[in-house]
Design a protein around this motif. Structure first.
Motif, PDB file in Angstrom:
ATOM      1  N   ALA A 226       0.824  -1.215   0.000  1.00  0.00           N
ATOM      2  CA  ALA A 226       0.000   0.000   0.000  1.00  0.00           C
ATOM      3  C   ALA A 226       0.856   1.262   0.000  1.00  0.00           C
ATOM      4  O   ALA A 226       0.622   2.189  -0.778  1.00  0.00           O
ATOM      5  CB  ALA A 226      -0.928   0.002   1.204  1.00  0.00           C
ATOM      6  N   VAL A 227       1.858   1.289   0.869  1.00  0.00           N
ATOM      7  CA  VAL A 227       2.695   2.477   0.993  1.00  0.00           C
ATOM      8  C   VAL A 227       3.551   2.682  -0.254  1.00  0.00           C
ATOM      9  O   VAL A 227       3.651   3.791  -0.784  1.00  0.00           O
ATOM     10  CB  VAL A 227       3.583   2.389   2.249  1.00  0.00           C
ATOM     11  N   GLY A 228       4.160   1.613  -0.747  1.00  0.00           N
ATOM     12  CA  GLY A 228       5.016   1.729  -1.924  1.00  0.00           C
ATOM     13  C   GLY A 228       4.257   2.159  -3.163  1.00  0.00           C
ATOM     14  O   GLY A 228       4.705   3.055  -3.904  1.00  0.00           O
ATOM     15  N   VAL A 229       3.095   1.549  -3.403  1.00  0.00           N
ATOM     16  CA  VAL A 229       2.316   1.882  -4.599  1.00  0.00           C
ATOM     17  C   VAL A 229       1.809   3.318  -4.540  1.00  0.00           C
ATOM     18  O   VAL A 229       1.849   4.047  -5.541  1.00  0.00           O
ATOM     19  CB  VAL A 229       1.140   0.905  -4.774  1.00  0.00           C
ATOM     20  N   ASN A 230       1.345   3.754  -3.379  1.00  0.00           N
ATOM     21  CA  ASN A 230       0.794   5.101  -3.280  1.00  0.00           C
ATOM     22  C   ASN A 230       1.837   6.185  -3.496  1.00  0.00           C
ATOM     23  O   ASN A 230       1.485   7.336  -3.783  1.00  0.00           O
ATOM     24  CB  ASN A 230       0.091   5.288  -1.937  1.00  0.00           C
ATOM     25  N   GLN A 231       3.118   5.847  -3.363  1.00  0.00           N
ATOM     26  CA  GLN A 231       4.172   6.817  -3.673  1.00  0.00           C
ATOM     27  C   GLN A 231       4.171   7.186  -5.147  1.00  0.00           C
ATOM     28  O   GLN A 231       4.652   8.251  -5.535  1.00  0.00           O
ATOM     29  CB  GLN A 231       5.544   6.245  -3.291  1.00  0.00           C
ATOM     30  N   ALA A 232       3.621   6.299  -5.977  1.00  0.00           N
ATOM     31  CA  ALA A 232       3.625   6.531  -7.422  1.00  0.00           C
ATOM     32  C   ALA A 232       2.362   7.235  -7.902  1.00  0.00           C
ATOM     33  O   ALA A 232       2.274   7.600  -9.079  1.00  0.00           O
ATOM     34  CB  ALA A 232       3.768   5.189  -8.159  1.00  0.00           C
ATOM     35  N   LEU A 233       1.406   7.435  -7.003  1.00  0.00           N
ATOM     36  CA  LEU A 233       0.122   8.006  -7.400  1.00  0.00           C
ATOM     37  C   LEU A 233       0.040   9.487  -7.058  1.00  0.00           C
ATOM     38  O   LEU A 233       0.680   9.958  -6.123  1.00  0.00           O
ATOM     39  CB  LEU A 233      -1.022   7.256  -6.712  1.00  0.00           C
ATOM     40  N   ARG A 234      -0.771  10.198  -7.805  1.00  0.00           N
ATOM     41  CA  ARG A 234      -0.995  11.624  -7.588  1.00  0.00           C
ATOM     42  C   ARG A 234      -2.394  11.841  -7.011  1.00  0.00           C
ATOM     43  O   ARG A 234      -3.226  10.935  -7.021  1.00  0.00           O
ATOM     44  CB  ARG A 234      -0.853  12.380  -8.912  1.00  0.00           C
TER      45      ARG A 234
ATOM     46  N   HIS B 158      -7.992  -1.196   4.836  1.00  0.00           N
ATOM     47  CA  HIS B 158      -7.618  -0.156   5.806  1.00  0.00           C
ATOM     48  C   HIS B 158      -6.273   0.473   5.433  1.00  0.00           C
ATOM     49  O   HIS B 158      -6.110   1.692   5.465  1.00  0.00           O
ATOM     50  CB  HIS B 158      -7.510  -0.729   7.226  1.00  0.00           C
ATOM     51  N   GLY B 159      -5.302  -0.387   5.114  1.00  0.00           N
ATOM     52  CA  GLY B 159      -3.971   0.106   4.772  1.00  0.00           C
ATOM     53  C   GLY B 159      -3.975   0.939   3.513  1.00  0.00           C
ATOM     54  O   GLY B 159      -3.277   1.961   3.418  1.00  0.00           O
ATOM     55  N   HIS B 160      -4.766   0.531   2.513  1.00  0.00           N
ATOM     56  CA  HIS B 160      -4.849   1.301   1.270  1.00  0.00           C
ATOM     57  C   HIS B 160      -5.415   2.690   1.536  1.00  0.00           C
ATOM     58  O   HIS B 160      -4.916   3.685   1.008  1.00  0.00           O
ATOM     59  CB  HIS B 160      -5.750   0.578   0.258  1.00  0.00           C
ATOM     60  N   ALA B 161      -6.467   2.754   2.346  1.00  0.00           N
ATOM     61  CA  ALA B 161      -7.110   4.036   2.633  1.00  0.00           C
ATOM     62  C   ALA B 161      -6.158   4.974   3.376  1.00  0.00           C
ATOM     63  O   ALA B 161      -6.031   6.155   3.032  1.00  0.00           O
ATOM     64  CB  ALA B 161      -8.376   3.813   3.443  1.00  0.00           C
ATOM     65  N   LEU B 162      -5.496   4.451   4.395  1.00  0.00           N
ATOM     66  CA  LEU B 162      -4.576   5.279   5.171  1.00  0.00           C
ATOM     67  C   LEU B 162      -3.394   5.735   4.321  1.00  0.00           C
ATOM     68  O   LEU B 162      -2.965   6.889   4.395  1.00  0.00           O
ATOM     69  CB  LEU B 162      -4.087   4.504   6.395  1.00  0.00           C
ATOM     70  N   ALA B 163      -2.851   4.833   3.507  1.00  0.00           N
ATOM     71  CA  ALA B 163      -1.723   5.197   2.647  1.00  0.00           C
ATOM     72  C   ALA B 163      -2.146   6.209   1.593  1.00  0.00           C
ATOM     73  O   ALA B 163      -1.339   7.037   1.152  1.00  0.00           O
ATOM     74  CB  ALA B 163      -1.150   3.948   1.970  1.00  0.00           C
ATOM     75  N   ARG B 164      -3.413   6.170   1.209  1.00  0.00           N
ATOM     76  CA  ARG B 164      -3.932   7.106   0.214  1.00  0.00           C
ATOM     77  C   ARG B 164      -4.099   8.498   0.799  1.00  0.00           C
ATOM     78  O   ARG B 164      -4.149   9.494   0.077  1.00  0.00           O
ATOM     79  CB  ARG B 164      -5.277   6.585  -0.321  1.00  0.00           C
ATOM     80  N   GLY B 165      -4.208   8.584   2.121  1.00  0.00           N
ATOM     81  CA  GLY B 165      -4.366   9.874   2.762  1.00  0.00           C
ATOM     82  C   GLY B 165      -5.712  10.096   3.406  1.00  0.00           C
ATOM     83  O   GLY B 165      -5.992  11.199   3.918  1.00  0.00           O
ATOM     84  N   VAL B 166      -6.576   9.067   3.389  1.00  0.00           N
ATOM     85  CA  VAL B 166      -7.851   9.187   4.092  1.00  0.00           C
ATOM     86  C   VAL B 166      -7.523   9.339   5.579  1.00  0.00           C
ATOM     87  O   VAL B 166      -6.779   8.522   6.137  1.00  0.00           O
ATOM     88  CB  VAL B 166      -8.733   7.954   3.857  1.00  0.00           C
ATOM     89  N   PRO B 167      -8.032  10.374   6.254  1.00  0.00           N
ATOM     90  CA  PRO B 167      -7.672  10.619   7.656  1.00  0.00           C
ATOM     91  C   PRO B 167      -7.976   9.427   8.563  1.00  0.00           C
ATOM     92  O   PRO B 167      -9.015   8.781   8.424  1.00  0.00           O
ATOM     93  CB  PRO B 167      -8.533  11.830   8.027  1.00  0.00           C
ATOM     94  N   ALA B 168      -7.066   9.162   9.478  1.00  0.00           N
ATOM     95  CA  ALA B 168      -7.254   8.055  10.414  1.00  0.00           C
ATOM     96  C   ALA B 168      -8.523   8.240  11.238  1.00  0.00           C
ATOM     97  O   ALA B 168      -9.196   7.260  11.577  1.00  0.00           O
ATOM     98  CB  ALA B 168      -6.036   7.928  11.327  1.00  0.00           C
ATOM     99  N   ASP B 169      -8.870   9.494  11.560  1.00  0.00           N
ATOM    100  CA  ASP B 169     -10.095   9.766  12.307  1.00  0.00           C
ATOM    101  C   ASP B 169     -11.316   9.251  11.548  1.00  0.00           C
ATOM    102  O   ASP B 169     -12.219   8.644  12.136  1.00  0.00           O
ATOM    103  CB  ASP B 169     -10.259  11.267  12.555  1.00  0.00           C
TER     104      ASP B 169
END
Length: 358
Positions: free
Chosen positions: A81-89, A101-112
């Protein structure tokens, strides 16, 4: 058939470490001389640690009946999740699975927002209506969270087709598991994506098990990258336990997709340290196998590399962990205090409301 080289990005990354050469993300995210930008490795480590600690807290909350329904943990797979999201805009789209859960958090969806959704509260990213398997956040172009195996693939193809018709250079990234290869949706999507040259990045998280069925017992041909390449798209395998290898592979693939070269496929070979779901007794895997994969923990792997390069010590790691745990504590407290959606809104969003706003 499209080329499947390099077959093993992770092996190349390991060789680069041994030889002292900087490859992949070190060059892509670093200075012109190929050295990493200060803090980049630490940022990757923090993102993976945030996912790991979030998931561990979910185990505690589920055991205490604070979280109900089904919960599928991402522990062990954080590097993907973390590695792939580095390549996305920001303008790119992400479609995920029920282990999201990991995809959402790595994408920037707030933990709250994610934690509140786990609680089923109105402040959740899906207003408490989706829960663990149906996280959704249009502001981050995160389109699920889909509970059906391979169910997100046709949706991703539709998003990618829309972008292509608009003439944009956006990328749609679709995460799915190895079990999706047994579903028609994967093959239909792969065929149409290649035929129409859709801007689609297909990321298969191959954790070796479709629920309780091992890959070898389900598929006669277990080289998933080779099978994807048969549809006429570039495809290759990457070590999904190495966040730097994943980042390098994803950057290479996303840049090619963005350049108009059609869909690309990444097979991230990874492993979930926990059972399929919180209900799963996990009797189909040998304990020795689980322990062997834990020896390749993506967090420990990156931390070890950083220690060897003088980028990390015990004090920094301890402070990082405290910071992440404090943030999760705040998210839990806010979720506890958040309201449930009122009964009066039970039918809201079931049918369209002309002129209304969410």
């Amino acid at each position: 058939m499209s080329s499947t080289t390099p077959q093993h990005e992770g092996r190349a990354r390991s060789a680069a470490r041994k030889s002292g050469r900087k490859k992949g993300p070190a060059a892509a995210r670093g200075n012109p001389d190929g050295h990493p930008t200060p803090g980049h490795h630490l940022s990757l480590l923090r993102r993976m640690l945030a996912i790991r600690r979030f998931e561990e807290r979910c185990v505690e909350l589920y055991s205490g009946a604070k979280i109900r329904g089904f919960v599928h943990l991402y522990i062990g797979e954080e590097a993907v999740a973390v590695g792939v999201n580095q390549a996305l805009r920001e303008e790119d789209a992400v479609v995920s699975t029920y282990r999201e859960h990991g995809h959402a958090l790595a994408r920037g969806v707030p933990a709250d927002a994610v934690m509140a959704e786990m609680y089923g509260k109105a402040t959740g990213c899906s207003r408490g209506r989706g829960g663990s398997m149906h996280l959704f956040d249009a502001t981050h172009r995160f389109y699920g969270g889909n509970a059906i195996v391979a169910g997100g693939l046709p949706l991703a193809a539709g998003l990618a087709l829309a972008d292509k018709m608009r003439g944009s250079t956006h990328v749609t990234c679709c995460f799915f598991g190895d079990g999706a290869f047994a579903e028609g949706e994967f093959h239909e999507t792969a065929n149409l994506a290649a035929l129409w040259r859709l801007p689609l990045l297909l990321v298969c998280e191959n954790n070796l098990y479709a629920m309780g069925t091992s890959l070898a017992r389900e598929h006669a041909q277990t080289n998933l990258a080779m099978r994807a390449a048969s549809y006429g798209m570039p495809a290759w395998t990457v070590d999904g336990m190495d966040v730097l290898a994943v980042e390098a592979a994803a950057l290479r693939a996303a840049e090619s997709v963005r350049a108009g070269n059609g869909p690309h496929f990444l097979e991230a070979q990874t492993y979930r340290f926990r059972a399929h779901s919180m209900y799963d007794p996990d009797r189909y895997r040998a304990k020795s196998e689980i322990e062997e994969w834990k020896g390749r923990d993506p967090l420990e792997g990156l931390a070890e590399l950083m220690r060897s390069e003088g980028q990390l010590d015990d004090r920094v790691m301890e402070e990082l962990d405290k910071e992440v745990l404090a943030e999760i504590d705040r998210s839990v407290q806010r979720a506890e205090e958040a309201p449930l959606e009122p009964v009066a809104d039970l039918l809201r969003f079931v049918t369209s409301e002309t002129g209304s706003t969410p």
